[in-house]
Design an enzyme around this catalytic site. Structure first.
Site, PDB file in Angstrom:
ATOM      1  N   CYS A  99      39.983  36.569  50.549  1.00 52.79           N
ATOM      2  CA  CYS A  99      39.177  37.408  49.594  1.00 52.79           C
ATOM      3  C   CYS A  99      39.035  36.625  48.303  1.00 52.79           C
ATOM      4  O   CYS A  99      39.669  35.930  47.494  1.00 52.79           O
ATOM      5  CB  CYS A  99      40.207  38.459  48.971  1.00 52.79           C
ATOM      6  SG  CYS A  99      39.615  39.485  47.506  1.00 52.79           S
ATOM      7  N   CYS A 103      33.988  40.621  43.483  1.00 51.40           N
ATOM      8  CA  CYS A 103      33.383  41.798  43.930  1.00 51.40           C
ATOM      9  C   CYS A 103      33.536  43.195  43.057  1.00 51.40           C
ATOM     10  O   CYS A 103      32.747  44.119  42.831  1.00 51.40           O
ATOM     11  CB  CYS A 103      33.361  42.113  45.351  1.00 51.40           C
ATOM     12  SG  CYS A 103      33.571  40.704  46.309  1.00 51.40           S
ATOM     13  N   THR A 190      42.903  42.444  41.938  1.00 56.07           N
ATOM     14  CA  THR A 190      42.346  41.333  42.516  1.00 56.07           C
ATOM     15  C   THR A 190      41.885  40.374  41.529  1.00 56.07           C
ATOM     16  O   THR A 190      40.772  40.782  41.038  1.00 56.07           O
ATOM     17  CB  THR A 190      41.257  41.681  43.841  1.00 56.07           C
ATOM     18  OG1 THR A 190      41.970  42.775  44.500  1.00 56.07           O
ATOM     19  CG2 THR A 190      40.550  40.759  44.428  1.00 56.07           C
ATOM     20  N   GLU A 256      46.516  38.888  43.829  1.00 54.82           N
ATOM     21  CA  GLU A 256      46.574  40.409  43.134  1.00 54.82           C
ATOM     22  C   GLU A 256      47.671  40.362  42.165  1.00 54.82           C
ATOM     23  O   GLU A 256      48.764  39.770  42.200  1.00 54.82           O
ATOM     24  CB  GLU A 256      47.329  41.175  44.276  1.00 54.82           C
ATOM     25  CG  GLU A 256      46.374  41.309  45.620  1.00 54.82           C
ATOM     26  CD  GLU A 256      44.978  41.814  45.812  1.00 54.82           C
ATOM     27  OE1 GLU A 256      44.907  42.759  44.469  1.00 54.82           O
ATOM     28  OE2 GLU A 256      44.185  41.254  46.312  1.00 54.82           O
ATOM     29  N   HIS A 291      32.007  49.438  46.561  1.00 52.92           N
ATOM     30  CA  HIS A 291      33.146  48.545  46.923  1.00 52.92           C
ATOM     31  C   HIS A 291      33.403  48.662  48.553  1.00 52.92           C
ATOM     32  O   HIS A 291      33.651  47.750  49.219  1.00 52.92           O
ATOM     33  CB  HIS A 291      34.436  48.747  46.276  1.00 52.92           C
ATOM     34  CG  HIS A 291      35.293  47.395  46.172  1.00 52.92           C
ATOM     35  ND1 HIS A 291      34.705  46.349  45.836  1.00 52.92           N
ATOM     36  CD2 HIS A 291      36.524  47.094  46.498  1.00 52.92           C
ATOM     37  CE1 HIS A 291      35.663  45.228  46.091  1.00 52.92           C
ATOM     38  NE2 HIS A 291      36.761  45.790  46.566  1.00 52.92           N
ATOM     39  N   TYR A 295      33.022  45.670  51.710  1.00 53.37           N
ATOM     40  CA  TYR A 295      33.799  45.337  52.914  1.00 53.37           C
ATOM     41  C   TYR A 295      32.948  45.254  54.371  1.00 53.37           C
ATOM     42  O   TYR A 295      33.565  44.548  55.236  1.00 53.37           O
ATOM     43  CB  TYR A 295      34.767  46.442  53.161  1.00 53.37           C
ATOM     44  CG  TYR A 295      36.142  46.223  52.096  1.00 53.37           C
ATOM     45  CD1 TYR A 295      35.996  46.056  50.851  1.00 53.37           C
ATOM     46  CD2 TYR A 295      37.437  46.527  52.165  1.00 53.37           C
ATOM     47  CE1 TYR A 295      36.904  45.853  49.833  1.00 53.37           C
ATOM     48  CE2 TYR A 295      38.430  46.246  51.739  1.00 53.37           C
ATOM     49  CZ  TYR A 295      38.167  45.899  50.378  1.00 53.37           C
ATOM     50  OH  TYR A 295      39.260  45.565  49.418  1.00 53.37           O
ATOM     51  N   CYS A 298      32.380  41.148  53.156  1.00 51.01           N
ATOM     52  CA  CYS A 298      33.417  40.282  53.053  1.00 51.01           C
ATOM     53  C   CYS A 298      34.418  40.027  54.134  1.00 51.01           C
ATOM     54  O   CYS A 298      34.940  38.885  54.773  1.00 51.01           O
ATOM     55  CB  CYS A 298      34.090  40.409  51.803  1.00 51.01           C
ATOM     56  SG  CYS A 298      35.305  41.832  51.820  1.00 51.01           S
TER      57      CYS A 298
HETATM   58 FE1  SF4 Z   1      37.669  40.834  47.721  1.00 48.77          FE
HETATM   59 FE2  SF4 Z   1      36.263  41.602  49.673  1.00 48.77          FE
HETATM   60 FE3  SF4 Z   1      36.888  43.230  47.536  1.00 48.77          FE
HETATM   61 FE4  SF4 Z   1      35.189  41.240  47.283  1.00 48.77          FE
HETATM   62  S1  SF4 Z   1      34.959  42.929  48.418  1.00 48.77           S
HETATM   63  S2  SF4 Z   1      36.936  41.571  45.925  1.00 48.77           S
HETATM   64  S3  SF4 Z   1      36.401  39.670  48.817  1.00 48.77           S
HETATM   65  S4  SF4 Z   1      38.344  42.393  49.244  1.00 48.77           S
HETATM   66 FE    FE Z   2      39.754  44.129  47.759  1.00 48.70          FE
END
Ligand code: SF4
Ligand code: FE
Length: 481
Positions: A99, A103, A190, A256, A291, A295, A298
């Site tokens: 991660c 984002c 995050t 985290e 978000h 996903y 990512c």
């Molecule tokens: Fe992390 Fe994926 Fe969320 Fe971006 S979209 S913050 S890489 S979990």
């Molecule tokens: Fe996340």
């Protein structure tokens, strides 16, 4: 010049924060071996944005200023922007296998942009102007921004205002001419520690009587009154050992944080919602949608790396020609590309909001994330199958490099002629890392719970599905009344 270099980014986060780990206060967190890989990961974003090769994906033009900006600070202006966002996230997953943390604030900003516009229209407030001013600074300084949504929630059967402890949901505890004072905690944060700023948002749709919880604002991540506690991840203390091979993905990692707000002051100009309960649900849903779209990029990038590791280890094990191994690799690709298809599809069906920005298709974004709660587990299961049980019986790097027994281990870990036992060792540890080590947090647990747990998507899917319309289709075909 809005684009920061990775080095400038690193220098810019070197500020004192109130951070705890293992019960002790951490000073100079940027040098801490458990934290540093997560900083390297964010630096990768800044690095790729400097490269001509990735310019089109990683950077774009600000619709506010006309300047060249990092895409992570962009407010989407077209369907093409939505698609490029997902492509950028896949690219970064491929480069870091974890991660990359940037984002959440990006998605929060895109949700706030339209919600503040709509709130102003209804209430004649000036949230949109405040937010725009705040975000132009983010773009101009190429800032990393966290998005803080999840409260600790206390007793799940009770509403925020019914909780025995009113701080179970972050809320306004006081107010004056200059701004508000807030108290509460935001969890699963995050990249908070690696961020310059944070956008705080409510965690759920609020009702009349819950105005103190309907609050959104921007704040510097090191503001007085904010305490950070570093979240543990599986096998994290391997990063404190000598050597690096046992870590697996030793360069990069996620982060985290448990974030506690103890009577934190927020100046008026940084408040983007204050008491407008009927817009809190929209903010949560739009952020969740953006978000969930993320996903589909990512996790696909991380999946690419894991599939590569499974293919490589099959070669190192001498099993790569076996038809069942080929078939398992094909299945992994099929699952991974299905996730990508969902990310691209919800972007392709994006639409323009009244504020002028573009938003993904809500139903398909939720379908995307629902698949993400499952497929990475199956991809991981297949990677473990292909790698063999040795991913969890392998002796330590210290034994592998020991003068006394190292050569024996090397002899028995060597497989095909011409292949180096250490390379095999590294790839096995890498797969272990993604399956059950630190990076399994990024690849599996985040896939399950990040951007909302599976049930949150099912609720949205049921709302968007339009079953009545589907029933009408049957009636029409069968000439039913
Ligand atoms: Fe992390 Fe994926 Fe969320 Fe971006 S979209 S913050 S890489 S979990
Ligand atoms: Fe996340």
């Amino acid at each position: 010049m809005p684009l920061k270099t990775p080095e400038e980014y690193l220098e810019s986060i070197k500020k004192p924060v109130n951070l705890y780990m293992f019960g002790e206060k951490v000073k100079e967190f940027w040098n801490h071996p458990i934290i540093r890989p997560s900083i390297n990961t964010v630096m990768k974003i800044y690095e790729l944005a400097q490269m001509d090769e990735y310019k089109d994906i990683m950077t774009t033009t600000s619709h506010f200023t006309g300047k060249n900006i990092n895409r992570f600070t962009h407010i989407h202006q077209s369907v093409d922007d939505l698609i490029k966002k997902v492509q950028m996230q896949r690219l970064l997953g491929q480069h870091t296998a974890c991660c990359f943390q940037r984002c959440v604030g990006f998605d929060g900003a895109n949700a706030l942009y339209s919600v503040t516009y709509e709130m102003d229209k209804k209430y004649d407030t000036n949230y949109h102007e405040r937010f725009t001013k705040y975000w132009v600074e983010v773009q101009n300084q190429d800032l990393m921004v966290d998005g803080a949504m999840t409260d600790t929630k206390g007793d799940r059967s009770k509403r925020p205002s019914q909780q025995p402890d009113p701080d179970a949901y972050l809320h306004i505890v006081d107010e004056n001419d200059q701004g508000i004072i807030v108290r509460g905690a935001k969890v699963h944060q995050t990249g908070f520690l690696n961020s310059h700023r944070v956008m705080v948002m409510p965690t759920l749709a609020l009702r009349p009587g819950e105005e103190e919880y309907a609050v959104s604002f921007g704040i510097d991540a090191n503001t007085k009154g904010i305490t950070l506690v570093y979240g543990r991840q599986s096998c994290d203390t391997r990063k404190l050992e000598d050597g690096k091979l046992d870590i697996g993905n030793y360069k990069y990692g996620g982060q985290e944080i448990f974030v506690i707000f103890e009577d934190v002051f927020v100046p008026k100009e940084n408040i983007f919602m204050k008491g407008e309960v009927e817009f809190s649900g929209e903010l949560v849903n739009r952020f969740g949608g953006f978000h969930r779209q993320s996903y589909g990029g990512c996790k696909v990038g991380v999946g690419d790396v894991l599939i590569g590791a499974a293919a490589l280890i099959s070669e190192y094990n001498g099993t790569d020609k076996a038809s069942h191994i080929r078939d398992k690799l094909v299945e992994m690709v099929h699952l991974n590309e299905t996730l990508y298809s969902c990310g691209i599809a919800c972007s392709s069906l994006g639409f323009q909001r009244e504020a002028g920005n573009y938003e993904m298709d809500m139903l398909l974004a939720n379908v995307c994330k629902q698949n993400v709660t499952r497929f990475p587990y199956e991809i991981g299961r297949l990677a473990e199958d292909i790698a063999g049980g040795i991913i969890c019986t392998l002796p330590s790097e210290a034994d592998f490099k020991s003068e006394e027994i190292g050569s024996l281990l090397e002899k028995y870990l060597t497989t095909c002629e011409g292949l180096c036992a250490e390379d095999r060792y590294r790839v096995l540890r890498f797969i272990e890392n993604l399956s059950m080590g630190v990076s399994s947090v990024s690849y599996k647990t985040e896939s399950m719970h990040g951007a909302g747990s599976p049930q949150a998507q099912r609720i949205m899917i049921s709302r968007q599905a339009d079953f009545e319309e589907k029933k009408k289709l049957v009636k029409k075909i069968l000439d039913l009344e």
